[in-house]
Scaffold this motif. Structure first.
Motif, PDB file in Angstrom:
ATOM      1  N   SER A   1       0.566   2.629   4.071  1.00 45.63           N
ATOM      2  CA  SER A   1       0.064   3.862   3.185  1.00 45.63           C
ATOM      3  C   SER A   1       1.001   4.659   2.490  1.00 45.63           C
ATOM      4  CB  SER A   1      -0.421   4.655   4.397  1.00 45.63           C
ATOM      5  OG  SER A   1       0.424   5.279   5.117  1.00 45.63           O
ATOM      6  N   LYS A   2       2.364   4.219   2.753  1.00 45.92           N
ATOM      7  CA  LYS A   2       3.401   5.065   2.043  1.00 45.92           C
ATOM      8  C   LYS A   2       3.739   4.104   0.892  1.00 45.92           C
ATOM      9  CE  LYS A   2       4.567   8.214   4.670  1.00 45.92           C
ATOM     10  NZ  LYS A   2       4.553   9.580   4.146  1.00 45.92           N
ATOM     11  N   LEU A   3       3.810   2.807   1.019  1.00 46.13           N
ATOM     12  CA  LEU A   3       4.000   1.929  -0.253  1.00 46.13           C
ATOM     13  C   LEU A   3       2.499   1.254  -0.833  1.00 46.13           C
ATOM     14  CD1 LEU A   3       7.008   0.227   1.378  1.00 46.13           C
ATOM     15  CD2 LEU A   3       7.141   2.138  -0.538  1.00 46.13           C
ATOM     16  N   ILE A   4       2.144   1.870  -1.673  1.00 48.68           N
ATOM     17  CA  ILE A   4       0.621   1.403  -2.227  1.00 48.68           C
ATOM     18  C   ILE A   4       1.022   0.038  -2.694  1.00 48.68           C
ATOM     19  CG2 ILE A   4      -1.390   1.901  -3.661  1.00 48.68           C
ATOM     20  CD1 ILE A   4      -0.814   3.987  -1.278  1.00 48.68           C
ATOM     21  N   SER A   5       1.755  -0.065  -3.622  1.00 49.28           N
ATOM     22  CA  SER A   5       1.835  -1.734  -4.144  1.00 49.28           C
ATOM     23  C   SER A   5       2.112  -2.846  -3.134  1.00 49.28           C
ATOM     24  CB  SER A   5       3.233  -1.671  -4.938  1.00 49.28           C
ATOM     25  OG  SER A   5       3.519  -3.017  -5.444  1.00 49.28           O
ATOM     26  N   GLU A   6       1.340  -3.641  -3.066  1.00 49.63           N
ATOM     27  CA  GLU A   6       1.566  -4.958  -2.313  1.00 49.63           C
ATOM     28  C   GLU A   6       2.878  -5.551  -2.009  1.00 49.63           C
ATOM     29  OE1 GLU A   6       0.059  -7.451   0.755  1.00 49.63           O
ATOM     30  OE2 GLU A   6      -1.315  -5.465  -0.175  1.00 49.63           O
ATOM     31  N   LYS A   7       3.415  -5.820  -3.585  1.00 52.25           N
ATOM     32  CA  LYS A   7       4.536  -6.120  -3.681  1.00 52.25           C
ATOM     33  C   LYS A   7       5.816  -5.419  -2.971  1.00 52.25           C
ATOM     34  CE  LYS A   7       8.217  -7.491  -7.174  1.00 52.25           C
ATOM     35  NZ  LYS A   7       8.493  -7.500  -8.639  1.00 52.25           N
ATOM     36  N   GLN A   8       5.835  -4.246  -2.994  1.00 52.30           N
ATOM     37  CA  GLN A   8       6.493  -2.981  -2.545  1.00 52.30           C
ATOM     38  C   GLN A   8       6.654  -3.425  -1.092  1.00 52.30           C
ATOM     39  OE1 GLN A   8       9.271  -1.997  -4.215  1.00 52.30           O
ATOM     40  NE2 GLN A   8       8.371  -2.906  -5.990  1.00 52.30           N
ATOM     41  N   TYR A   9       5.361  -3.276  -0.550  1.00 52.39           N
ATOM     42  CA  TYR A   9       5.147  -3.253   0.832  1.00 52.39           C
ATOM     43  C   TYR A   9       5.733  -4.641   1.488  1.00 52.39           C
ATOM     44  CZ  TYR A   9       2.302  -4.022   5.044  1.00 52.39           C
ATOM     45  OH  TYR A   9       2.015  -4.225   6.416  1.00 52.39           O
ATOM     46  N   LYS A  10       5.350  -5.770   0.747  1.00 52.19           N
ATOM     47  CA  LYS A  10       5.959  -6.884   1.448  1.00 52.19           C
ATOM     48  C   LYS A  10       7.535  -6.916   1.477  1.00 52.19           C
ATOM     49  CE  LYS A  10       2.193  -9.973   0.160  1.00 52.19           C
ATOM     50  NZ  LYS A  10       1.575 -11.205  -0.446  1.00 52.19           N
ATOM     51  N   CYS A  11       8.138  -6.465   0.458  1.00 53.84           N
ATOM     52  CA  CYS A  11       9.531  -6.295   0.452  1.00 53.84           C
ATOM     53  C   CYS A  11       9.958  -5.369   1.638  1.00 53.84           C
ATOM     54  CB  CYS A  11      10.136  -5.536  -0.839  1.00 53.84           C
ATOM     55  SG  CYS A  11       9.992  -6.645  -2.284  1.00 53.84           S
ATOM     56  N   ALA A  12       9.302  -4.312   1.967  1.00 51.09           N
ATOM     57  CA  ALA A  12       9.548  -3.672   3.098  1.00 51.09           C
ATOM     58  C   ALA A  12       9.428  -4.142   4.335  1.00 51.09           C
ATOM     59  CB  ALA A  12       8.833  -2.269   2.993  1.00 51.09           C
ATOM     60  N   LEU A  13       8.207  -5.102   4.207  1.00 51.42           N
ATOM     61  CA  LEU A  13       8.069  -5.807   5.737  1.00 51.42           C
ATOM     62  C   LEU A  13       9.545  -6.535   6.026  1.00 51.42           C
ATOM     63  CD1 LEU A  13       4.366  -6.915   5.484  1.00 51.42           C
ATOM     64  CD2 LEU A  13       5.400  -5.197   7.008  1.00 51.42           C
ATOM     65  N   TYR A  14       9.923  -7.295   4.866  1.00 49.21           N
ATOM     66  CA  TYR A  14      10.994  -8.068   5.041  1.00 49.21           C
ATOM     67  C   TYR A  14      12.286  -7.423   5.410  1.00 49.21           C
ATOM     68  CZ  TYR A  14      14.796 -11.052   3.856  1.00 49.21           C
ATOM     69  OH  TYR A  14      16.048 -12.092   3.891  1.00 49.21           O
ATOM     70  N   VAL A  15      12.575  -6.189   4.872  1.00 53.23           N
ATOM     71  CA  VAL A  15      13.509  -5.428   5.251  1.00 53.23           C
ATOM     72  C   VAL A  15      13.438  -5.090   6.900  1.00 53.23           C
ATOM     73  CG1 VAL A  15      15.053  -3.102   4.946  1.00 53.23           C
ATOM     74  CG2 VAL A  15      14.038  -4.473   2.911  1.00 53.23           C
ATOM     75  N   VAL A  16      12.297  -4.419   7.323  1.00 48.53           N
ATOM     76  CA  VAL A  16      12.377  -4.044   8.445  1.00 48.53           C
ATOM     77  C   VAL A  16      12.366  -5.164   9.678  1.00 48.53           C
ATOM     78  CG1 VAL A  16       9.686  -3.934   8.825  1.00 48.53           C
ATOM     79  CG2 VAL A  16      11.059  -2.386   9.992  1.00 48.53           C
ATOM     80  N   HIS A  17      11.859  -6.302   9.177  1.00 46.64           N
ATOM     81  CA  HIS A  17      11.717  -7.493  10.257  1.00 46.64           C
ATOM     82  C   HIS A  17      13.261  -7.712  10.134  1.00 46.64           C
ATOM     83  CE1 HIS A  17      10.522 -10.890  12.073  1.00 46.64           C
ATOM     84  NE2 HIS A  17      11.095 -11.646  11.561  1.00 46.64           N
ATOM     85  N   THR A  18      13.759  -8.087   9.167  1.00 47.98           N
ATOM     86  CA  THR A  18      15.217  -8.397   8.927  1.00 47.98           C
ATOM     87  C   THR A  18      16.379  -7.355  10.097  1.00 47.98           C
ATOM     88  OG1 THR A  18      15.032  -9.456   7.217  1.00 47.98           O
ATOM     89  CG2 THR A  18      17.065  -9.015   7.611  1.00 47.98           C
ATOM     90  N   GLU A  19      16.115  -6.101   9.803  1.00 47.19           N
ATOM     91  CA  GLU A  19      16.740  -5.218  10.278  1.00 47.19           C
ATOM     92  C   GLU A  19      16.465  -5.061  11.641  1.00 47.19           C
ATOM     93  OE1 GLU A  19      19.369  -4.091   9.000  1.00 47.19           O
ATOM     94  OE2 GLU A  19      19.112  -3.817   6.899  1.00 47.19           O
ATOM     95  N   SER A  20      15.298  -4.991  12.141  1.00 45.57           N
ATOM     96  CA  SER A  20      15.165  -4.511  13.536  1.00 45.57           C
ATOM     97  C   SER A  20      13.938  -5.475  14.257  1.00 45.57           C
ATOM     98  CB  SER A  20      14.733  -3.025  13.839  1.00 45.57           C
ATOM     99  OG  SER A  20      13.343  -3.227  13.072  1.00 45.57           O
TER     100      SER A  20
ATOM    101  N   TRP B   1      12.940   6.767   5.725  1.00 49.37           N
ATOM    102  CA  TRP B   1      13.373   5.599   5.068  1.00 49.37           C
ATOM    103  C   TRP B   1      12.622   5.828   3.784  1.00 49.37           C
ATOM    104  CZ3 TRP B   1      10.706   1.176   3.031  1.00 49.37           C
ATOM    105  CH2 TRP B   1      11.688  -0.082   2.494  1.00 49.37           C
ATOM    106  N   HIS B   2      11.322   6.191   3.580  1.00 45.63           N
ATOM    107  CA  HIS B   2      10.637   6.150   2.458  1.00 45.63           C
ATOM    108  C   HIS B   2      11.445   7.363   1.818  1.00 45.63           C
ATOM    109  CE1 HIS B   2       7.140   7.451  -0.093  1.00 45.63           C
ATOM    110  NE2 HIS B   2       7.206   6.287  -0.346  1.00 45.63           N
ATOM    111  N   ARG B   3      11.807   8.500   2.271  1.00 40.81           N
ATOM    112  CA  ARG B   3      12.557   9.438   1.298  1.00 40.81           C
ATOM    113  C   ARG B   3      13.912   8.765   0.788  1.00 40.81           C
ATOM    114  NH1 ARG B   3      10.497  12.722   5.688  1.00 40.81           N
ATOM    115  NH2 ARG B   3      12.608  12.734   6.664  1.00 40.81           N
ATOM    116  N   TYR B   4      14.561   8.096   1.909  1.00 44.72           N
ATOM    117  CA  TYR B   4      15.796   7.540   1.472  1.00 44.72           C
ATOM    118  C   TYR B   4      15.672   6.498   0.345  1.00 44.72           C
ATOM    119  CZ  TYR B   4      19.913   4.404   1.938  1.00 44.72           C
ATOM    120  OH  TYR B   4      21.009   3.550   1.492  1.00 44.72           O
ATOM    121  N   ILE B   5      14.493   5.611   0.289  1.00 39.30           N
ATOM    122  CA  ILE B   5      14.389   4.749  -0.849  1.00 39.30           C
ATOM    123  C   ILE B   5      14.008   5.692  -2.063  1.00 39.30           C
ATOM    124  CG2 ILE B   5      14.164   2.623   0.598  1.00 39.30           C
ATOM    125  CD1 ILE B   5      10.985   2.731  -0.229  1.00 39.30           C
ATOM    126  N   GLN B   6      13.243   6.710  -2.165  1.00 39.96           N
ATOM    127  CA  GLN B   6      13.005   7.477  -3.135  1.00 39.96           C
ATOM    128  C   GLN B   6      14.205   7.930  -3.862  1.00 39.96           C
ATOM    129  OE1 GLN B   6      10.089   7.924  -4.508  1.00 39.96           O
ATOM    130  NE2 GLN B   6       8.924   6.843  -3.030  1.00 39.96           N
TER     131      GLN B   6
END
Length: 148
Positions: A70-89, A123-128
């Motif tokens: 809901s924070k990242l509407i773009s599917e591409k950006q959402y998939k990138c965020a999924l990669y980041v959070v999965h890699t990090e934690s 994190w959303h505020r940080y990437i903004q």
């Protein structure tokens, strides 16, 4: 459970009598044995239906993923965020790596006391601010640094 023919016949007879008498508005003239059989069948059917229903289909991780989407509407950006959070934690809200905490391993002690939704907001505020709102730029930075 396989029903024997005599049990099935008694069960259907008992249920038929109860349905007919209830539709006619008459009290059921059924023996106590027939009542026990119909009650037992109803309990068995209820038990079978309860076993086939998923009780906890959505986990907390699923809710966090929906919130992130809901924070990242773009599917591409959402998939990138999924990669980041999965890699990090690996979606562990309480993950700690030195001074880095939470889902996105942010270097802020306040993250340790936040729930997953607050961590996503932070994190959303940080990437903004840092990556102009592009989670894919954050992902490429993560890969470039070799922090994967």
């Amino acid at each position: 459970m396989a029903l024997t023919s005599t049990f099935a016949k008694k069960l259907s007879t008992g249920l038929t009598i109860r349905v007919r008498s209830s539709r006619a508005g008459e009290p059921a003239r059924v023996s106590s044995k027939a009542r026990r059989l119909s009650l037992g069948a109803a309990l068995c059917l209820m038990g079978i239906s309860m076993q086939t229903m998923p009780l906890n289909a959505a986990t907390n991780t699923d809710h966090l993923k929906l919130y992130l989407h809901s924070k990242l509407i773009s599917e591409k950006q959402y998939k990138c965020a999924l990669y980041v959070v999965h890699t990090e934690s690996r979606w562990n809200v309480n993950a700690i790596n030195g001074t880095h905490h939470g889902l996105f391993q942010m270097n802020n002690k306040r993250v340790k006391y936040m729930n997953g939704y607050q961590q996503i907001d932070m994190w959303h505020r940080y990437i903004q601010h840092r990556y102009h709102g592009k989670a894919c730029v954050a992902m490429s930075h993560l890969k470039m640094k070799g922090w994967q």
